[in-house]
Structure formats: structure tokens, C-alpha cells
Design a protein around this motif. Structure first.
Motif, PDB file in Angstrom:
ATOM      1  N   GLN A 142      16.177   3.718  -9.777  1.00 30.66           N
ATOM      2  CA  GLN A 142      16.519   4.658  -8.704  1.00 30.66           C
ATOM      3  C   GLN A 142      15.617   4.456  -7.493  1.00 30.66           C
ATOM      4  O   GLN A 142      16.066   4.565  -6.351  1.00 30.66           O
ATOM      5  N   TYR A 143      14.350   4.174  -7.745  1.00 31.10           N
ATOM      6  CA  TYR A 143      13.406   3.900  -6.653  1.00 31.10           C
ATOM      7  C   TYR A 143      13.925   2.763  -5.768  1.00 31.10           C
ATOM      8  O   TYR A 143      13.979   2.875  -4.540  1.00 31.10           O
ATOM      9  N   LYS A 144      14.334   1.671  -6.398  1.00 29.40           N
ATOM     10  CA  LYS A 144      14.808   0.512  -5.631  1.00 29.40           C
ATOM     11  C   LYS A 144      16.060   0.856  -4.831  1.00 29.40           C
ATOM     12  O   LYS A 144      16.203   0.460  -3.670  1.00 29.40           O
ATOM     13  N   THR A 145      16.962   1.616  -5.437  1.00 29.02           N
ATOM     14  CA  THR A 145      18.184   2.025  -4.735  1.00 29.02           C
ATOM     15  C   THR A 145      17.857   2.917  -3.551  1.00 29.02           C
ATOM     16  O   THR A 145      18.416   2.751  -2.452  1.00 29.02           O
ATOM     17  N   MET A 146      16.932   3.859  -3.731  1.00 29.68           N
ATOM     18  CA  MET A 146      16.581   4.807  -2.666  1.00 29.68           C
ATOM     19  C   MET A 146      15.849   4.113  -1.512  1.00 29.68           C
ATOM     20  O   MET A 146      15.993   4.504  -0.356  1.00 29.68           O
ATOM     21  N   VAL A 147      15.079   3.088  -1.820  1.00 28.96           N
ATOM     22  CA  VAL A 147      14.461   2.304  -0.753  1.00 28.96           C
ATOM     23  C   VAL A 147      15.547   1.568   0.037  1.00 28.96           C
ATOM     24  O   VAL A 147      15.551   1.567   1.275  1.00 28.96           O
ATOM     25  N   ASP A 148      16.500   0.978  -0.674  1.00 30.82           N
ATOM     26  CA  ASP A 148      17.565   0.213  -0.019  1.00 30.82           C
ATOM     27  C   ASP A 148      18.437   1.089   0.872  1.00 30.82           C
ATOM     28  O   ASP A 148      18.843   0.663   1.965  1.00 30.82           O
ATOM     29  N   ASP A 149      18.735   2.305   0.412  1.00 29.72           N
ATOM     30  CA  ASP A 149      19.644   3.142   1.207  1.00 29.72           C
ATOM     31  C   ASP A 149      18.921   4.141   2.121  1.00 29.72           C
ATOM     32  O   ASP A 149      19.546   4.992   2.761  1.00 29.72           O
ATOM     33  N   GLY A 150      17.559   4.035   2.181  1.00 33.45           N
ATOM     34  CA  GLY A 150      16.798   4.853   3.132  1.00 33.45           C
ATOM     35  C   GLY A 150      16.604   6.294   2.729  1.00 33.45           C
ATOM     36  O   GLY A 150      16.283   7.131   3.584  1.00 33.45           O
ATOM     37  N   ILE A 152      14.445   7.272   0.148  1.00 40.16           N
ATOM     38  CA  ILE A 152      13.254   7.394  -0.705  1.00 40.16           C
ATOM     39  C   ILE A 152      12.415   8.623  -0.353  1.00 40.16           C
ATOM     40  O   ILE A 152      11.786   9.232  -1.228  1.00 40.16           O
ATOM     41  N   THR A 153      12.413   9.041   0.918  1.00 42.21           N
ATOM     42  CA  THR A 153      11.617  10.215   1.288  1.00 42.21           C
ATOM     43  C   THR A 153      12.122  11.486   0.602  1.00 42.21           C
ATOM     44  O   THR A 153      11.365  12.445   0.441  1.00 42.21           O
ATOM     45  N   ASP A 154      13.376  11.498   0.173  1.00 36.21           N
ATOM     46  CA  ASP A 154      13.912  12.669  -0.531  1.00 36.21           C
ATOM     47  C   ASP A 154      13.225  12.903  -1.869  1.00 36.21           C
ATOM     48  O   ASP A 154      13.251  14.018  -2.406  1.00 36.21           O
ATOM     49  N   ALA A 155      12.629  11.852  -2.414  1.00 34.16           N
ATOM     50  CA  ALA A 155      12.007  11.953  -3.736  1.00 34.16           C
ATOM     51  C   ALA A 155      10.517  12.285  -3.655  1.00 34.16           C
ATOM     52  O   ALA A 155       9.878  12.519  -4.683  1.00 34.16           O
ATOM     53  N   ILE A 156       9.956  12.331  -2.430  1.00 33.74           N
ATOM     54  CA  ILE A 156       8.501  12.487  -2.282  1.00 33.74           C
ATOM     55  C   ILE A 156       8.174  13.899  -1.823  1.00 33.74           C
ATOM     56  O   ILE A 156       8.861  14.461  -0.957  1.00 33.74           O
ATOM     57  N   ALA A 157       7.126  14.482  -2.391  1.00 31.67           N
ATOM     58  CA  ALA A 157       6.693  15.832  -2.020  1.00 31.67           C
ATOM     59  C   ALA A 157       6.133  15.818  -0.599  1.00 31.67           C
ATOM     60  O   ALA A 157       5.293  14.978  -0.252  1.00 31.67           O
ATOM     61  N   THR A 189     -13.360   0.215  -1.335  1.00 30.50           N
ATOM     62  CA  THR A 189     -13.344  -0.887  -0.381  1.00 30.50           C
ATOM     63  C   THR A 189     -12.227  -1.852  -0.746  1.00 30.50           C
ATOM     64  O   THR A 189     -12.365  -2.687  -1.648  1.00 30.50           O
ATOM     65  N   SER A 190     -11.110  -1.656  -0.089  1.00 35.04           N
ATOM     66  CA  SER A 190      -9.926  -2.467  -0.354  1.00 35.04           C
ATOM     67  C   SER A 190      -8.975  -2.307   0.816  1.00 35.04           C
ATOM     68  O   SER A 190      -8.850  -1.222   1.379  1.00 35.04           O
ATOM     69  N   ASP A 191      -8.322  -3.372   1.190  1.00 34.90           N
ATOM     70  CA  ASP A 191      -7.320  -3.302   2.248  1.00 34.90           C
ATOM     71  C   ASP A 191      -5.937  -3.648   1.693  1.00 34.90           C
ATOM     72  O   ASP A 191      -5.075  -4.140   2.403  1.00 34.90           O
ATOM     73  N   VAL A 192      -5.743  -3.363   0.389  1.00 31.46           N
ATOM     74  CA  VAL A 192      -4.474  -3.665  -0.264  1.00 31.46           C
ATOM     75  C   VAL A 192      -3.532  -2.480  -0.099  1.00 31.46           C
ATOM     76  O   VAL A 192      -3.759  -1.413  -0.654  1.00 31.46           O
ATOM     77  N   THR A 193      -2.494  -2.663   0.689  1.00 31.88           N
ATOM     78  CA  THR A 193      -1.485  -1.626   0.905  1.00 31.88           C
ATOM     79  C   THR A 193      -0.106  -2.235   0.717  1.00 31.88           C
ATOM     80  O   THR A 193       0.207  -3.268   1.311  1.00 31.88           O
ATOM     81  N   TYR A 194       0.711  -1.584  -0.101  1.00 29.05           N
ATOM     82  CA  TYR A 194       2.090  -2.026  -0.290  1.00 29.05           C
ATOM     83  C   TYR A 194       3.016  -1.066   0.440  1.00 29.05           C
ATOM     84  O   TYR A 194       3.101   0.115   0.116  1.00 29.05           O
ATOM     85  N   ARG A 195       3.669  -1.606   1.458  1.00 33.63           N
ATOM     86  CA  ARG A 195       4.566  -0.820   2.306  1.00 33.63           C
ATOM     87  C   ARG A 195       5.943  -0.758   1.641  1.00 33.63           C
ATOM     88  O   ARG A 195       6.574  -1.783   1.400  1.00 33.63           O
ATOM     89  N   ILE A 196       6.366   0.457   1.347  1.00 35.62           N
ATOM     90  CA  ILE A 196       7.625   0.661   0.627  1.00 35.62           C
ATOM     91  C   ILE A 196       8.796   0.849   1.575  1.00 35.62           C
ATOM     92  O   ILE A 196       9.870   0.289   1.390  1.00 35.62           O
ATOM     93  N   TYR A 197       8.558   1.649   2.627  1.00 36.51           N
ATOM     94  CA  TYR A 197       9.650   2.003   3.540  1.00 36.51           C
ATOM     95  C   TYR A 197       9.034   2.300   4.899  1.00 36.51           C
ATOM     96  O   TYR A 197       7.993   2.954   5.004  1.00 36.51           O
TER      97      TYR A 197
END
Length: 319
Positions: A142-150, A152-157, A189-197
Motif C-alpha cells: 500500500q505504501y508503494k501505491t500511495m507514493v505512486d498516486d500521491g 501517501i500524506t493521507d497515511a501520515i499523522a 551525525t549522518s546525512d542519509v535521507t531517503y526522500r519518499i514524496y
């Protein structure tokens, strides 16, 4: 001894205009989204601004001082890598929806470490919002589908925020800083960020920013909690704990009378971050410096005691 650094100001597509006046800087730089206050991140190291170590980078300083700077146990654990990154962040626009890996996943993905962090909200714009954690159960599919169709913010508090709000963001918690938020970020100390949307926005060259949907999917903690806001009771003239975790311990102080901070039993550096007001800091060796809104000060692990005078609110963090 007190160690202060030249801030690394970073102009961003989403940056605002709060950081420069907050830090009392004489700068014409525009759209400053971040001020890296204390950083040992490679190619983004802060440099000592004054005193006997003026001009030295944090990593050089750590290499020279070793356990005297960060503590015996910390030096055994981290070696010549300073363990925390401190930032001020001013979001004039929504930041992307993101997630960070934990140490185990980061190592598996070829990164040096993961990223657990926290936010302390400062004086932000009215009705400022942010996202933190999942508000409903979803599956990886569902996460992948919600990212694809824009959607995903509906699932986040989503939270409306005000000054004094605190959010702890362990690795794996999906999150985003919203328009108008002004905050302190304390993190590994880390600059690892994964951008989802990224709201299908384009950069100044007309290109969509890179997304990391696949890498992020491996990192997300899909557990749903009732609330992701850290609850605490503010108190005058005493420390109030905000976050205690394996990577940092953070407390807040709101003082209008003198107070002595006793670090004689602490085997760690300490970072003090001034949020409001002004005062002075005096250590056990007689060193004395002004301390006002926007200042970030590093105390070496050898510091035994600090006397704080004035009317000042600040964060204290250490490992």
C-alpha cells in the motif's frame, strides 16, 4: 573551556528568512533553510570561530583532543567521528516526506550509520504543521501505491505545532517539516535521507528531485502509535528531560535565576543551544562567555561545572 563554531548556512529551495536575524548574523544570504551549528559530516565540517582553537575544524579538534573532547566511553564508541549534528531549520515551504535508516539497515545499504533525531519547535508561523509517524495501518505494498498516486500524506499523522513542542524521530519513522516551522534538530551525525514524496515539485532547473522509494521501503517502521508528540511539563529554573535514547539525551532549561550545571560525573561533551533570552556562562576554570538566543556552545568532556546567569531558555544535549 567553551568552544563555538562558525555556522554553515545552507540556502535551499524551501528556505526562509528567520535564521540570520535569530542568530544575529550580518549576512545577505537568501533562502537560508538550515544552519549547521556543530557538524563533523565530511565536507560539511564546522570550524571553531574564536579562542585558542580558532580556525580548526571539529574533526581536527576531535583528532587532537580525543576523549578529552567527547569522553572516554564516547571515544571508544565513535573514535574520531563526532557523534551529533546540530541544526536550526527554517521551512518557508513544505519539505519532502522522508525517512532515515537505522544503523543496521544503513550498514547493509553501504552507509556509515543511520539517523535518529529530534525536533524542538521554536517560534513558528501561525498554523504551522508537520508530519510524524503513520496514523493508520498500511502494508509495504500500500505504501508503494500511495507514493505512486500521491496519497501517501493521507497515511501520515499531521500536527499543528507551537513553540515548545517536541518530536522524537527514531530511525524508521516517516516524517516531514511543514511550511512555517522553525526548529532545532538534534541528530546522529549522518546525512542519509531517503526522500519518499516531494509533491511533484521541480528544482530550479525544471527537474524533479530524486526519490528513494525503494530504499525507504526497507527502512519504514509500519507500527502505528496513538501520538508522536513528546509530552513534558515545562518548569522554571530546573532541567526537564525531553528525550533519552542511545544516541543523545536532551533536556530543556528555562532560567530567570542563576543555576549551576554539574557535569563532574558525566563522561561526555555537552552542547548548549540558546532558544530565547540572554545571559552568561562561566565554567570551573573561570572561562566566561555571553550566551544569547541563537548561540550554540560545545563544552568538552573535561568540563566539571557551568554557572548560568541571566534570563535564558536553552537546550542541553549530550551522549
Amino acid at each position: 573551556m567553551f568552544i563555538r563554531f562558525e555556522p554553515l548556512l545552507k540556502s535551499t529551495l524551501w528556505g526562509g528568512d528567520k535564521i540570520i536575524p535569530f542568530k544575529h548574523l550580518n549576512s545577505e544570504q537568501q533562502q537560508v533553510g538550515e544552519s549547521w551549528e556543530i557538524s563533523g559530516v565530511a565536507d560539511n565540517e564546522t570550524v571553531v570561530s574564536d579562542g585558542p582553537y580558532q580556525g580548526k575544524s571539529l574533526n581536527i579538534l576531535l583528532h587532537e583532543m580525543k576523549a578529552q573532547l567527547i569522553g572516554v566511553d564516547n571515544y571508544r564508541r565513535f573514535g574520531d567521528e563526532f557523534p551529533l549534528l546540530i541544526k536550526f531549520i527554517d521551512a518557508h515551504q513544505d519539505l519532502s516526506i522522508q525517512v532515515h535508516p537505522n544503523d543496521e539497515i544503513a550498514h547493509r545499504q553501504g552507509k556509515p550509520r543511520g539517523k535518529t533525531e529530534m525536533w524542538y519547535i521554536m517560534e513558528s508561523e501561525p498554523n504551522s504543521m508537520l508530519y510524524s509517524g503513520l496514523q493508520k495501518e498500511i502494508t509495504p505494498e500500500q505504501y508503494k501505491t500511495m507514493v505512486d498516486d500521491g496519497t501517501i500524506t493521507d497515511a501520515i499523522a499531521q500536527y499543528k505545532v507551537k513553540e515548545g513542542d517536541v518530536f522524537f524521530l527514531p530511525a524508521g519513522r516517516i516524517h516531514s517539516i511543514g511550511t512555517g516551522c522553525f526548529l532545532v534538530e538534534i541528530q546522529q551525525t549522518s546525512d542519509v535521507t531517503y526522500r519518499i514524496y516531494d509533491y511533484k515539485r521541480k528544482d530550479k532547473n525544471g527537474n524533479y528531485r530524486e526519490l528513494h522509494t525503494r530504499e525507504a521501503a526497507e527502512c519504514i517502521n509500519y507500527h502505528v502509535e496513538k501520538s508522536y508528540r513528546t509530552e513534558y511539563v515545562p518548569r522554571k529554573n530546573q532541567g526537564v528531560s525531553l528525550v533519552q535514547c542511545p544516541y543523545f539525551n536532551t533536556a530543556i532549561y528555562d532560567l530567570d535565576e542563576p543555576m549551576t550545571l554539574d557535569y563532574s560525573e558525566l563522561d561526555s561533551f555537552v552542547i548548549l543551544i540558546a532558544l530565547r533570552g540572554e545571559g552568561t556562562l562561566t565554567d570551573d576554570e573561570g572561562n566566561k562567555i555571553p550566551f544569547r538566543m541563537g548561540d550554540t556552545v560545545l563544552l568538552p568532556a573535561t568540563t566539571q561545572m557551568v554557572e548560568v546567569e541571566g534570563t535564558v531558555k536553552f537546550l542541553e544535549t549530550y551522549v
